[in-house]
Design a protein around this motif. Structure first.
Motif, PDB file in Angstrom:
ATOM      1  N   VAL A   1       0.870  -1.182   0.000  1.00 11.05           N
ATOM      2  CA  VAL A   1       0.000   0.000   0.000  1.00 11.05           C
ATOM      3  C   VAL A   1       0.903   1.226   0.000  1.00 11.05           C
ATOM      4  CG1 VAL A   1      -2.097  -0.985   0.969  1.00 11.05           C
ATOM      5  CG2 VAL A   1      -0.284  -0.292   2.515  1.00 11.05           C
ATOM      6  N   VAL A   2       0.741   2.072  -0.997  1.00 11.31           N
ATOM      7  CA  VAL A   2       1.614   3.231  -1.189  1.00 11.31           C
ATOM      8  C   VAL A   2       1.029   4.423  -0.431  1.00 11.31           C
ATOM      9  CG1 VAL A   2       2.576   4.832  -2.874  1.00 11.31           C
ATOM     10  CG2 VAL A   2       2.469   2.380  -3.385  1.00 11.31           C
ATOM     11  N   HIS A   3       1.891   5.105   0.298  1.00 12.92           N
ATOM     12  CA  HIS A   3       1.509   6.162   1.226  1.00 12.92           C
ATOM     13  C   HIS A   3       1.841   7.524   0.622  1.00 12.92           C
ATOM     14  CE1 HIS A   3       1.620   8.876   4.574  1.00 12.92           C
ATOM     15  NE2 HIS A   3       1.754   7.981   5.534  1.00 12.92           N
ATOM     16  N   PRO A   4       0.846   8.267   0.112  1.00 11.04           N
ATOM     17  CA  PRO A   4       1.121   9.657  -0.290  1.00 11.04           C
ATOM     18  C   PRO A   4       1.630  10.453   0.917  1.00 11.04           C
ATOM     19  CG  PRO A   4      -0.992   8.928  -1.145  1.00 11.04           C
ATOM     20  CD  PRO A   4      -0.545   7.880  -0.169  1.00 11.04           C
ATOM     21  N   HIS A   5       2.658  11.245   0.688  1.00 11.35           N
ATOM     22  CA  HIS A   5       3.369  11.868   1.816  1.00 11.35           C
ATOM     23  C   HIS A   5       3.853  13.243   1.399  1.00 11.35           C
ATOM     24  CE1 HIS A   5       6.293  12.398   5.060  1.00 11.35           C
ATOM     25  NE2 HIS A   5       5.926  11.254   5.598  1.00 11.35           N
ATOM     26  N   ALA A   6       3.758  14.193   2.297  1.00  6.84           N
ATOM     27  CA  ALA A   6       4.261  15.540   2.039  1.00  6.84           C
ATOM     28  C   ALA A   6       5.729  15.503   1.628  1.00  6.84           C
ATOM     29  CB  ALA A   6       4.098  16.397   3.287  1.00  6.84           C
ATOM     30  N   ASP A   7       6.105  16.405   0.750  1.00  7.49           N
ATOM     31  CA  ASP A   7       7.481  16.548   0.265  1.00  7.49           C
ATOM     32  C   ASP A   7       7.974  15.308  -0.484  1.00  7.49           C
ATOM     33  OD1 ASP A   7       7.513  19.080   1.276  1.00  7.49           O
ATOM     34  OD2 ASP A   7       9.007  18.722   2.835  1.00  7.49           O
ATOM     35  N   THR A   8       7.028  14.554  -1.081  1.00  6.81           N
ATOM     36  CA  THR A   8       7.401  13.456  -1.977  1.00  6.81           C
ATOM     37  C   THR A   8       6.703  13.685  -3.316  1.00  6.81           C
ATOM     38  OG1 THR A   8       5.595  11.868  -1.597  1.00  6.81           O
ATOM     39  CG2 THR A   8       7.393  11.935   0.043  1.00  6.81           C
ATOM     40  N   HIS A   9       6.974  12.798  -4.260  1.00  2.00           N
ATOM     41  CA  HIS A   9       6.388  12.933  -5.588  1.00  2.00           C
ATOM     42  C   HIS A   9       4.985  12.324  -5.685  1.00  2.00           C
ATOM     43  CE1 HIS A   9      10.813  13.274  -6.532  1.00  2.00           C
ATOM     44  NE2 HIS A   9      10.320  14.372  -7.072  1.00  2.00           N
ATOM     45  N   ILE A  10       4.488  11.755  -4.604  1.00  3.14           N
ATOM     46  CA  ILE A  10       3.086  11.336  -4.535  1.00  3.14           C
ATOM     47  C   ILE A  10       2.515  12.029  -3.304  1.00  3.14           C
ATOM     48  CG2 ILE A  10       1.445   9.431  -4.495  1.00  3.14           C
ATOM     49  CD1 ILE A  10       3.585   7.592  -5.517  1.00  3.14           C
ATOM     50  N   ALA A  11       1.917  13.173  -3.500  1.00  4.13           N
ATOM     51  CA  ALA A  11       1.493  14.008  -2.377  1.00  4.13           C
ATOM     52  C   ALA A  11       0.133  14.638  -2.615  1.00  4.13           C
ATOM     53  CB  ALA A  11       2.536  15.093  -2.114  1.00  4.13           C
ATOM     54  N   THR A  12      -0.034  15.346  -3.726  1.00  9.03           N
ATOM     55  CA  THR A  12      -1.258  16.084  -3.999  1.00  9.03           C
ATOM     56  C   THR A  12      -2.324  15.176  -4.607  1.00  9.03           C
ATOM     57  OG1 THR A  12      -0.615  16.666  -6.246  1.00  9.03           O
ATOM     58  CG2 THR A  12       0.141  18.125  -4.474  1.00  9.03           C
ATOM     59  N   GLU A  13      -3.539  15.706  -4.700  1.00 11.26           N
ATOM     60  CA  GLU A  13      -4.627  14.960  -5.349  1.00 11.26           C
ATOM     61  C   GLU A  13      -4.255  14.606  -6.783  1.00 11.26           C
ATOM     62  OE1 GLU A  13      -9.431  15.419  -6.286  1.00 11.26           O
ATOM     63  OE2 GLU A  13      -8.353  16.981  -5.191  1.00 11.26           O
ATOM     64  N   GLU A  14      -3.653  15.547  -7.492  1.00  7.57           N
ATOM     65  CA  GLU A  14      -3.240  15.281  -8.866  1.00  7.57           C
ATOM     66  C   GLU A  14      -2.232  14.144  -8.925  1.00  7.57           C
ATOM     67  OE1 GLU A  14      -1.117  17.571 -12.671  1.00  7.57           O
ATOM     68  OE2 GLU A  14      -1.364  18.599 -10.752  1.00  7.57           O
ATOM     69  N   HIS A  15      -1.233  14.180  -8.038  1.00 10.38           N
ATOM     70  CA  HIS A  15      -0.244  13.103  -7.988  1.00 10.38           C
ATOM     71  C   HIS A  15      -0.909  11.758  -7.737  1.00 10.38           C
ATOM     72  CE1 HIS A  15       2.997  16.110  -6.342  1.00 10.38           C
ATOM     73  NE2 HIS A  15       2.865  16.208  -7.649  1.00 10.38           N
ATOM     74  N   VAL A  16      -1.792  11.727  -6.740  1.00  8.42           N
ATOM     75  CA  VAL A  16      -2.382  10.463  -6.302  1.00  8.42           C
ATOM     76  C   VAL A  16      -3.261   9.866  -7.386  1.00  8.42           C
ATOM     77  CG1 VAL A  16      -3.987   9.424  -4.645  1.00  8.42           C
ATOM     78  CG2 VAL A  16      -2.220  11.012  -3.845  1.00  8.42           C
ATOM     79  N   THR A  17      -4.123  10.678  -7.986  1.00  9.13           N
ATOM     80  CA  THR A  17      -5.019  10.123  -9.004  1.00  9.13           C
ATOM     81  C   THR A  17      -4.226   9.683 -10.235  1.00  9.13           C
ATOM     82  OG1 THR A  17      -5.485  12.368  -9.819  1.00  9.13           O
ATOM     83  CG2 THR A  17      -7.002  11.437  -8.204  1.00  9.13           C
ATOM     84  N   ARG A  18      -3.206  10.438 -10.590  1.00 12.48           N
ATOM     85  CA  ARG A  18      -2.366  10.038 -11.723  1.00 12.48           C
ATOM     86  C   ARG A  18      -1.681   8.707 -11.430  1.00 12.48           C
ATOM     87  NH1 ARG A  18       3.256  12.968 -13.514  1.00 12.48           N
ATOM     88  NH2 ARG A  18       3.529  11.965 -15.558  1.00 12.48           N
ATOM     89  N   PHE A  19      -1.175   8.558 -10.210  1.00 13.62           N
ATOM     90  CA  PHE A  19      -0.489   7.322  -9.830  1.00 13.62           C
ATOM     91  C   PHE A  19      -1.459   6.136  -9.823  1.00 13.62           C
ATOM     92  CE2 PHE A  19       0.874   4.308  -6.533  1.00 13.62           C
ATOM     93  CZ  PHE A  19       2.130   3.970  -7.015  1.00 13.62           C
ATOM     94  N   LEU A  20      -2.628   6.323  -9.259  1.00  9.96           N
ATOM     95  CA  LEU A  20      -3.595   5.228  -9.221  1.00  9.96           C
ATOM     96  C   LEU A  20      -4.035   4.832 -10.624  1.00  9.96           C
ATOM     97  CD1 LEU A  20      -5.819   6.246  -6.168  1.00  9.96           C
ATOM     98  CD2 LEU A  20      -4.108   4.420  -6.265  1.00  9.96           C
ATOM     99  N   ASP A  21      -4.269   5.809 -11.475  1.00  7.42           N
ATOM    100  CA  ASP A  21      -4.705   5.517 -12.842  1.00  7.42           C
ATOM    101  C   ASP A  21      -3.634   4.793 -13.653  1.00  7.42           C
ATOM    102  OD1 ASP A  21      -7.152   6.675 -12.347  1.00  7.42           O
ATOM    103  OD2 ASP A  21      -6.652   8.605 -13.276  1.00  7.42           O
ATOM    104  N   ALA A  22      -2.376   4.950 -13.252  1.00  7.96           N
ATOM    105  CA  ALA A  22      -1.261   4.382 -14.022  1.00  7.96           C
ATOM    106  C   ALA A  22      -0.770   3.052 -13.467  1.00  7.96           C
ATOM    107  CB  ALA A  22      -0.102   5.375 -14.076  1.00  7.96           C
ATOM    108  N   THR A  23      -1.344   2.561 -12.367  1.00 11.66           N
ATOM    109  CA  THR A  23      -0.858   1.327 -11.754  1.00 11.66           C
ATOM    110  C   THR A  23      -1.954   0.274 -11.708  1.00 11.66           C
ATOM    111  OG1 THR A  23      -1.300   2.327  -9.577  1.00 11.66           O
ATOM    112  CG2 THR A  23       0.985   2.353 -10.364  1.00 11.66           C
ATOM    113  N   ASP A  24      -1.512  -0.962 -11.613  1.00 17.74           N
ATOM    114  CA  ASP A  24      -2.392  -2.133 -11.623  1.00 17.74           C
ATOM    115  C   ASP A  24      -3.050  -2.294 -10.254  1.00 17.74           C
ATOM    116  OD1 ASP A  24      -3.557  -4.650 -11.697  1.00 17.74           O
ATOM    117  OD2 ASP A  24      -1.834  -5.624 -12.656  1.00 17.74           O
TER     118      ASP A  24
END
Length: 306
Positions: A164-187
């Motif tokens: 389970v990937v943890h969106p975290h401040a000051d990382t490249h998976i942090a904002t809503e845009e980051h998270v939805t893009r990451f989820l849409d791009a992964t299995d």
């Protein structure tokens, strides 16, 4: 405090725990952190049944010893945690796997089923100085998604754990845009999310909307709140996450945002078993501060039906 808990998941679907983070623990060894024995004593005293391992090496890494120490306090382990820099490409794989495999082995030995994966900070976690660009170029994003799927597949095959990937401040998976893009791009059969309500709010996200939109991808929860007044200062000044924590940006529920009752209600509608681990980032903190907060937070969550 709320008294109507009909929409909140029943206790047998939501497993409440806490973590070393709520005792000000960020590193395997740091003189400003409470000894691990005290953490275990106090987390049990505060009324929690579940814990995370925290930074690898803080708790004993010998599984037999750790099982004895947790068992005699009535504690069970929900997950291990790793930081990864998979966006840097295949060249970091061997180093990444060497660390992940150690944590995964201990996690499995403790009977846990999840491995929480946190992306590497783009700022130094001690100094706050930028060490990478805050946004990933397309090829680095592809490295991140492909590497995470590779990691999740191998962790499941060799250790039987769910990533389970943890969106975290000051990382490249942090904002809503980051998270939805990451989820849409992964299995979704390999990679799901550890939604940390505090970090997501810190970065401008709406936890309830995320649960309602991507509910099938929510595999784990961290319950946390941010102080909106402190956060406003942090955003205005561009303060790195470490100093922001020292300013008190993460606060004790129910004093901050997001409100946890709607989060718990939305999670309840998923009708799945979920761990919900309380975290309150406050490194470093006085050693006598965590226990009273932990007691009050557990009491508050019980009033929320959790």
């Amino acid at each position: 405090m709320p008294t109507n808990t009909a929409s909140v998941p029943a206790p047998n679907r939501l497993r409440i725990g806490s973590a070393p983070d709520s005792w000000g623990v960020w590193f395997p060894d740091d003189e400003r952190q409470v000894p691990w024995e005290r953490f275990l004593d106090e987390v049990a005293e505060a009324g929690y049944d579940w814990i995370e391992l925290g930074p690898y090496g803080y708790l004993p890494t010998d599984a037999a010893r750790l099982a004895e120490e947790t068992g005699r306090r009535g504690l069970k382990v929900s997950a291990g945690t790793v930081f990864t820099a998979l966006h840097r490409g295949p060249g970091v794989w061997d180093e990444t796997w060497a660390h992940v495999s150690r944590v995964a082995e201990l996690t499995r030995a403790m009977g846990a089923g999840h491995l929480v994966v946190i992306p590497a900070f783009w700022r130094d976690d001690r100094t706050g100085e930028p060490i990478e660009p805050p946004h990933l170029a397309p090829e680095r994003f592809r490295d991140l998604t492909a590497g995470t799927e590779r990691l999740a597949r191998r962790v499941r095959e060799e250790y039987g754990l769910d990533v389970v990937v943890h969106p975290h401040a000051d990382t490249h998976i942090a904002t809503e845009e980051h998270v939805t893009r990451f989820l849409d791009a992964t299995d979704s059969s390999l990679v799901n999310l550890c939604l940390d309500t505090g970090h997501y709010a810190y970065c401008g996200g709406d936890s309830v909307r995320l649960i309602e939109t991507y509910g099938e991808r929510i595999g784990y929860l961290h319950l946390k709140q941010v102080d909106p007044a402190v956060l406003a200062d942090v955003v205005r000044d561009g303060t790195p996450f470490g100093p922001a924590v020292r300013q008190g940006v993460m606060c004790e529920p129910p004093r901050g945002e997001p409100a946890l009752e709607p989060v718990l209600a939305a999670a309840g509608k998923l009708d799945v078993d979920l761990f919900a681990i309380v975290e309150q980032d406050m490194y470093p903190c006085p050693p006598d501060r965590p226990l009273p907060i932990a007691r009050r937070t557990r009491h508050y969550l019980r009033h929320c039906g959790a």
